[in-house]
Design a protein around this motif. Structure first.
Motif, mmCIF file in Angstrom:
data_model
loop_
_atom_site.group_PDB
_atom_site.id
_atom_site.type_symbol
_atom_site.label_atom_id
_atom_site.label_comp_id
_atom_site.label_asym_id
_atom_site.label_seq_id
_atom_site.Cartn_x
_atom_site.Cartn_y
_atom_site.Cartn_z
ATOM 1 N N VAL A 163 0.819 -1.281 -0.132
ATOM 2 C CA VAL A 163 -0.070 -0.103 0.013
ATOM 3 C C VAL A 163 1.058 1.246 0.009
ATOM 4 N N HIS A 164 2.115 1.174 -0.524
ATOM 5 C CA HIS A 164 2.964 2.233 -0.268
ATOM 6 C C HIS A 164 3.538 2.447 -1.615
ATOM 7 N N LEU B 51 2.219 6.695 1.949
ATOM 8 C CA LEU B 51 1.211 5.763 2.030
ATOM 9 C C LEU B 51 -0.128 6.178 1.373
ATOM 10 N N PHE C 140 -3.664 6.250 0.156
ATOM 11 C CA PHE C 140 -5.312 6.231 0.377
ATOM 12 C C PHE C 140 -6.006 6.643 -1.009
ATOM 13 N N GLY D 125 -3.369 -2.676 -4.190
ATOM 14 C CA GLY D 125 -2.089 -1.950 -3.894
ATOM 15 C C GLY D 125 -1.282 -2.401 -5.023
ATOM 16 N N PRO E 170 -8.710 4.043 -0.620
ATOM 17 C CA PRO E 170 -7.332 3.112 -0.314
ATOM 18 C C PRO E 170 -7.690 1.833 -1.173
ATOM 19 N N ILE F 8 -5.817 -2.504 2.619
ATOM 20 C CA ILE F 8 -5.366 -2.078 3.905
ATOM 21 C C ILE F 8 -6.016 -2.681 4.987
ATOM 22 N N GLU F 9 -5.006 -2.735 6.057
ATOM 23 C CA GLU F 9 -5.334 -3.299 7.394
ATOM 24 C C GLU F 9 -5.254 -2.121 8.556
ATOM 25 N N GLU G 190 -3.449 -1.510 10.672
ATOM 26 C CA GLU G 190 -2.388 -0.422 11.083
ATOM 27 C C GLU G 190 -2.133 0.542 9.994
ATOM 28 N N ASP G 191 -2.771 0.143 8.880
ATOM 29 C CA ASP G 191 -2.646 1.294 7.534
ATOM 30 C C ASP G 191 -3.481 2.368 8.063
ATOM 31 N N ALA H 84 -1.815 4.392 10.477
ATOM 32 C CA ALA H 84 -0.769 5.388 10.104
ATOM 33 C C ALA H 84 -1.412 6.537 9.274
ATOM 34 N N MET H 85 -2.559 6.272 8.445
ATOM 35 C CA MET H 85 -3.084 7.387 7.918
ATOM 36 C C MET H 85 -3.626 8.213 8.658
#
Ligand SMILES: *Cc1c(COP(=O)(O)O)cnc(C)c1O
Length: 398
Positions: free
Chosen positions: A31-32, A42, A44, A54, A374, A378-379, A381-382, A385-386
């Motif tokens: 996802v990066h 990141l 989204f 992704g 996104p 994504i999970e 933690e993503d 982070a967002m």
């Protein structure tokens, strides 16, 4: 900085029809995204809802590479196995009966419009039918798709567009009723308005429109180009409402990274509308993009992507609601599944730019909405982070 030089060179030759952000992307992983200077972002935005899995997924890449080595194009004068399989798959997951593959979303809308017009022409024995579209809708940039797009500044320099389009207010059944005439052949709308500002259709509205269509033999065209292919938490958003269209359009994540769209229809419409000679495309549904469609649908089913979106979307909503409640200039949140928006009272373009500087790719919509599309993989933690990056950006704007 490599990107500065590249951007200068780009503007020497590219027709300046986009105000691009000053970023030159080089590669992606998961996802990066990474730019040519090695900076990590990141994502989204997923290339406006296209990159469902992704970046750099091995199964997806291998399937496309194998097809490139085998056959990439034949034209539509002949059959090929990837298209036969893709047609079967996309009809199976949508419950629609027939499909025509296109190169883009706009072309899918063009095909849907021509199908509806021909259906009414055969039924009535004359042409001159009308289409009802929604205010703040977005269906594409070609002349036909622009004709049913309800955003004035996209349209006005290009008037006159296609004749016979009337606009109604989305989620207002009476305003739709008011636009129906004895010439109405179709009602076209997004199940969830995207570019217009992340407005999901209300259930009573969508059901009401379906009923009006049934009563008066008007075709319901649902545009699932942005909200379809798992993004809503179902394979297609209309499946959550239990309202089936007569014609449906798909694109964006349909091939998860290659240019492919489609319009799908029921047997009833297919039996009495376009015939050989009425429509065509040179590239549409070539072996390469159909291999992508097959792999995409296979991966969505096997990895239970719509189910993943459905189960994680309440967390995304919760996190965005928390962010919204922390800042005066965030008025609220709208959307469904992994198609979400924060309504801002500060210039959204500025936020998108600052988020990008901070390493977060997001989009805007409808003039004042910060839009999140996104990758569907994504999970938690993503999402965390967002939200951390977004809070940093917002804190500097307080
Ligand atoms: C993106 C989009 C389109 C147009 O698709 P293109 O591939 O850009 O032509 C049409 N309808 C909706 C809802 C979209 O989001």
């Amino acid at each position: 900085m490599k990107s500065k030089e590249l951007i200068q060179g780009a503007e020497e030759n590219l027709f300046h029809v986009y105000n691009r952000f000053p970023v030159v992307f080089d590669r992606g992983e998961g996802v990066h995204l990474y730019d040519v200077d090695g900076k990590e972002y990141l994502d989204f935005a997923s290339g406006i809802g296209v990159m469902a899995f992704g970046y750099g997924d091995k199964e997806y890449g291998d399937a496309l590479k194998a097809q490139i080595d085998k056959l990439t194009h034949t034209s539509n004068l002949y059959y090929h196995e990837p298209m036969i399989a893709a047609a079967e798959q996309v009809c199976k997951v949508s419950g629609m009966d027939k499909v025509f593959f296109t190169n883009s979303g706009a072309e899918a809308i063009e095909g849907a419009i021509k199908t509806a017009k021909k259906y009414a022409f055969l039924r009535d024995g004359f042409a001159g039918h009308e289409i009802i579209a929604m205010e703040h809708s977005f269906h594409g940039r070609t002349v036909g798709s622009l004709s049913v797009t309800g955003t004035e500044h996209y349209r006005s320099p290009f008037l006159p567009l296609m004749d016979g389009v009337r606009f109604a207010t989305f989620n207002d059944l009476n305003s739709v009723k008011e636009q129906i005439t004895d010439k109405t052949c179709a009602i076209v709308m997004e199940t969830i308005q995207g570019e217009g500002g992340l407005y999901p259709a209300e259930e009573t509205f969508l059901k009401g429109v379906r009923k009006l269509c049934d009563e008066q033999d008007i075709l319901l065209i649902l545009d699932e180009i942005q909200c379809g292919m798992g993004r809503s938490g179902a394979m297609f958003a209309w499946q959550k409402y239990g309202v089936k269209p007569d014609i449906m359009t798909s694109a964006k994540a349909l091939g998860a990274g290659v240019p492919v769209g489609a319009f799908l229809l029921t047997d009833k419409v297919a039996a009495s509308s376009l015939v050989p000679g009425d429509h065509g495309t040179t590239y549409g549904g070539n072996p390469l993009v159909c291999a992508a469609v097959n792999t995409t649908i296979h991966m969505m089913e096997e990895r239970k992507i719509p189910e993943h979106v459905e189960s994680l979307s309440s967390y995304l909503e919760e996190v965005l609601d928390e962010v919204a409640s922390s800042y005066d200039f965030v008025e609220g949140r709208r959307g469904m599944g992994f198609m979400q928006g924060l309504v801002l009272s500060i210039p959204v373009g500025d936020v998108v730019k600052k988020a990008l500087d901070a390493g977060l790719v997001v989009l805007s919509a409808g003039g004042n909405v910060l839009r999140f599309l996104p990758p569907l993989v994504i999970e938690k933690e993503d999402i965390d982070a967002m939200a951390a990056i977004l809070r940093d950006v917002f804190n500097k704007m307080k």
